[in-house]
Design an enzyme around this catalytic site. Structure first.
Site, mmCIF file in Angstrom:
data_model
loop_
_atom_site.group_PDB
_atom_site.id
_atom_site.type_symbol
_atom_site.label_atom_id
_atom_site.label_comp_id
_atom_site.label_asym_id
_atom_site.label_seq_id
_atom_site.Cartn_x
_atom_site.Cartn_y
_atom_site.Cartn_z
ATOM 1 N N GLY A 119 0.908 -1.146 -0.083
ATOM 2 C CA GLY A 119 -0.111 -0.025 -0.111
ATOM 3 C C GLY A 119 0.989 1.175 -0.113
ATOM 4 O O GLY A 119 1.546 1.457 1.062
ATOM 5 N N THR A 163 -0.750 7.824 0.498
ATOM 6 C CA THR A 163 -0.275 8.867 1.200
ATOM 7 C C THR A 163 0.617 8.512 2.567
ATOM 8 O O THR A 163 1.840 8.781 2.629
ATOM 9 C CB THR A 163 -1.391 9.732 1.884
ATOM 10 N N VAL A 164 -0.073 7.241 3.230
ATOM 11 C CA VAL A 164 0.763 7.195 4.349
ATOM 12 C C VAL A 164 1.896 6.146 3.977
ATOM 13 O O VAL A 164 2.854 6.092 4.666
ATOM 14 C CB VAL A 164 -0.239 6.160 5.272
ATOM 15 N N VAL A 219 -5.471 4.116 15.348
ATOM 16 C CA VAL A 219 -6.398 4.822 16.176
ATOM 17 C C VAL A 219 -5.973 6.348 16.277
ATOM 18 O O VAL A 219 -4.714 6.369 16.904
ATOM 19 C CB VAL A 219 -6.492 4.357 17.313
ATOM 20 N N GLY A 245 -4.667 8.582 14.608
ATOM 21 C CA GLY A 245 -3.423 9.009 13.716
ATOM 22 C C GLY A 245 -2.030 9.235 14.627
ATOM 23 O O GLY A 245 -1.532 8.018 15.101
ATOM 24 N N ILE A 303 -1.395 10.427 17.495
ATOM 25 C CA ILE A 303 -1.133 10.367 19.067
ATOM 26 C C ILE A 303 -0.850 8.961 19.347
ATOM 27 O O ILE A 303 -1.519 8.235 19.027
ATOM 28 C CB ILE A 303 -2.709 10.747 19.542
ATOM 29 N N LYS A 357 -12.452 2.503 15.717
ATOM 30 C CA LYS A 357 -11.251 2.896 16.694
ATOM 31 C C LYS A 357 -11.727 2.640 18.044
ATOM 32 O O LYS A 357 -10.700 2.025 19.049
ATOM 33 C CB LYS A 357 -10.863 4.544 16.543
#
Lengths: 428, 428
Positions: free
Chosen positions: A11, A14-15, A134, A136, A138, A207
């Protein structure tokens, strides 16, 4: 220095591209912190030729993520494809079966198959890590699983869908209706391909279900989440709530209720002056309450390339250092099936209804509420020029089923027009 | 299940007794999460007979913490005595030399001897963990060391002394002066035996120096912290700051400045609407900024039995699970000596001075500021009945040395009475 940790990344959205960028540009820093080099061995995506802002040609390529997951020269399979089933799940299962650790950002897959995957990981002596799934950037999975491991968790809650919070805070700030802002969010690319994942609360509920499993030692129970999106939240309620010192948030809450577990993802009111009430725009916040620590609040970016890649890297670095924590903080074989206790915990409620301007109308409403077991804390009736007027009520603590009974009975009084609105007021 | 992790706990004050309580009362939960039982083998304290609210008679006893640290039946030495030297340091060194891991809440010891102790731990193949040393129950060491390990940290800041924040917020809320609230804090038991540790900013500076080491890969440099306590903060400045939308906080900030490291612990102004500005009472907050994650905010109780014990337990649980992270997040041998860059980063400043009511007085002030390289963003002159008037100035970004030059020159104008006040406005 030890041997490199070798990654296979599936994948390259973006990430995924963000993770590759960080690893290729910060080799020295990451190696110093991890105690060994972090290397990308091979990658996989739908299109090989797309420009992703970083040179992928030095890495191996697999068209099939399952083949990537099984490569002998891969130690950790990094799953960033998404989707609860299909390639993501197949490749994750293949990776575990082939003896690879897994890092994933896939909340949907874990919310639906978390228990089975955690069992598979344990059987294979491998770990699954999912900090990026969950809230992002944090580090909330880490805080809950490790940082607060000495606590019995009493409640965990959070605003965990940035798009919903963006829409709700813009509604209040700009006085614009839901539909206009929903369209705007779509144009800005803030919505998932299936927008009900966002505005229907499903993404945030995924989440919440993961946090609840860790917090309470229970099997992930996404279907046990009481779910309501923000589609029905009106500008009128946002304004009335603000008048009374509250803000409306799509807040997820998981807490014990007797021997049961209550999981809710619904719009509710929180004090405007609380950290949750003050959360603006796309930012995420998670509040964890433990018997020892009291309340810990974590706030940060819930999405985006950098924050999500940061979370993925955190998991990779932990694995590189040799951390071998169980998927949900304790052995999956020991997690218990939660007893669902939907809306068992009493709370005050905000009620709004349109009342006909007739003598005795308020008395009828009060009687229905009393008969249902709902007592009134404060009430406001607004001035009106028409033959009906909005009435706002804040109740004392009441059980949800008592409120539901009142909602059903109110229209039968003949003095309430339309459907009354009831929103929980969460003590935060 | 693996063999138990055996603890020797030195120091049975509030925190030590709290840790023993949790371990004795939650054996099952901790064992499930750690994958092995957590046991207290023996303890040590100044008085054996004191009632600590928990039965200590089942544990071994050592009068000498060094003897405890060396016991063959202890795997982890838990140092909760405090003090930068003396028994705490001796026992910690003895524990490492004897091949024990160390968990400590001792910020003073680590701020002064962190590098030497980290080196000793590495030489012995042991770990030192200190989550409880910074910001109580907030898992901030973990967040910085592990959760954000994929980031280059750009700035870390925090309100990390609850007593100072309690005094400052009470000054604003109650309109009481510093001295009254200092006395009150003493009576409430909020102050250390040596209160300058609190109100002089030393305790918070210890914590900042530890965070800076992790964040920037530098040796702990407590002496490099620019230090100023809250003793000189006046009610007048708190009120003027509030009028202009700011709050005064004892805020620690560590950030890179060119090739140098700037560490400041000084009262400064932050926007009243920011998370730091809204922090009330004894609560702590740490803000971490990373190049990938953006800003992450962590908030919680910074002191007290439960929160501090929660942090100690977190470290114990990590060691039980086999986590072996370096003391400051990377090998101590690779940490570099920071180049001190005090107040190199420019910022706007809040200036307050008492100005004589003479024609041209303001012009003289403006000239001095301009000559010093400080330009004015906004200014307020207050109404007055006497022959002088308070003048408030918010400057544009200026270097601290420019501001200092202006502070030195202002009294020489002959129109400024007394000593002008200058407080940095931190962009948060």
């Amino acid at each position: 220095m030890s041997s490199p940790l070798r990654l296979g990344i599936a994948g390259l959205g973006t990430v995924g591209a963000g993770v590759v960028k960080i690893i290729s540009r910060k080799q020295e820093l990451l190696a110093a912190r991890a105690g060994r080099p972090i290397e990308v061995t091979a990658v996989s995506a739908r299109s090989r030729d797309k420009d992703r802002g970083v040179d992928m040609s030095t890495y191996g390529w697999e068209n099939d993520p399952v083949a990537l997951a099984r490569r002998d020269d891969v130690d950790v399979f990094v799953e960033l494809m998404g989707g609860e089933d299909g390639p993501a799940r197949n490749a994750t299962e293949a990776a575990l079966a082939a003896g690879k650790d897994v890092v994933t950002a896939n909340k949907a897959m874990l919310a639906h198959h978390g228990q089975a995957l955690a069992m598979a990981a344990e059987d294979a002596g491998r770990v699954i890590r999912f900090e990026a799934a969950v809230a992002g950037g944090i580090p909330v999975i880490k805080a809950l699983t490790e940082g607060l491991a000495g606590n019995e968790i009493t409640r965990v809650m959070g605003v965990m869908n940035g798009t919903c919070n963006y829409i709700l805070t813009r509604m209040e700030a700009e006085g614009l209706g839901y539909n206009i802002l929903f369209e705007e969010a779509g144009k800005l690319g803030y919505l998932e391909a299936d927008p009900t994942l966002d505005v229907g609360g499903i993404d945030a509920a995924h989440k919440l279900a993961l946090l609840a499993s860790i917090a309470f030692g229970t099997k992930v129970d996404f279907d046990g989440v009481e779910l309501e999106g923000i589609e029905q939240v009106t500008l009128e309620d946002i304004r009335h709530a603000a008048d009374m010192g509250f803000r409306i948030k799509l807040l997820g809450v998981a807490q014990r209720s007797g021997r049961g577990l209550e999981q809710r993802m619904r719009p509710c009111l929180v004090p405007a002056s609380s950290p949750l009430g003050q959360l603006e725009g796309g930012t995420n916040m998670v509040v964890i309450e433990g018997d020892q620590v009291g309340q810990v609040v974590l706030r940060g970016a819930g999405a985006g390339e950098g924050p999500t890649a940061s979370a993925v890297l955190s998991d990779i670095m932990d694995i590189a250092r040799g951390d071998r924590i169980s998927t949900f903080g304790q052995p999956a074989s020991g997690l218990v099936t939660p007893i669902r206790a939907q809306s068992a915990v009493a709370a005050p409620y905000y009620l709004r209804m349109e009342l006909e301007d007739k003598p005795g109308a308020l008395a009828k409403v009060a009687t229905v509420l009393g008969d249902s077991g709902v007592s009134i804390d404060r009430m406001r009736q607004y001035g009106h020029e028409s033959s009906s007027a909005p009435v706002l009520i804040v109740t004392h603590k009441a059980a949800r089923n008592a409120v539901d009974a009142a909602l059903e009975a109110l229209p039968k009084t003949g003095v309430v027009l339309g459907t009354p609105v009831a929103l929980r007021i969460e003590a935060v």
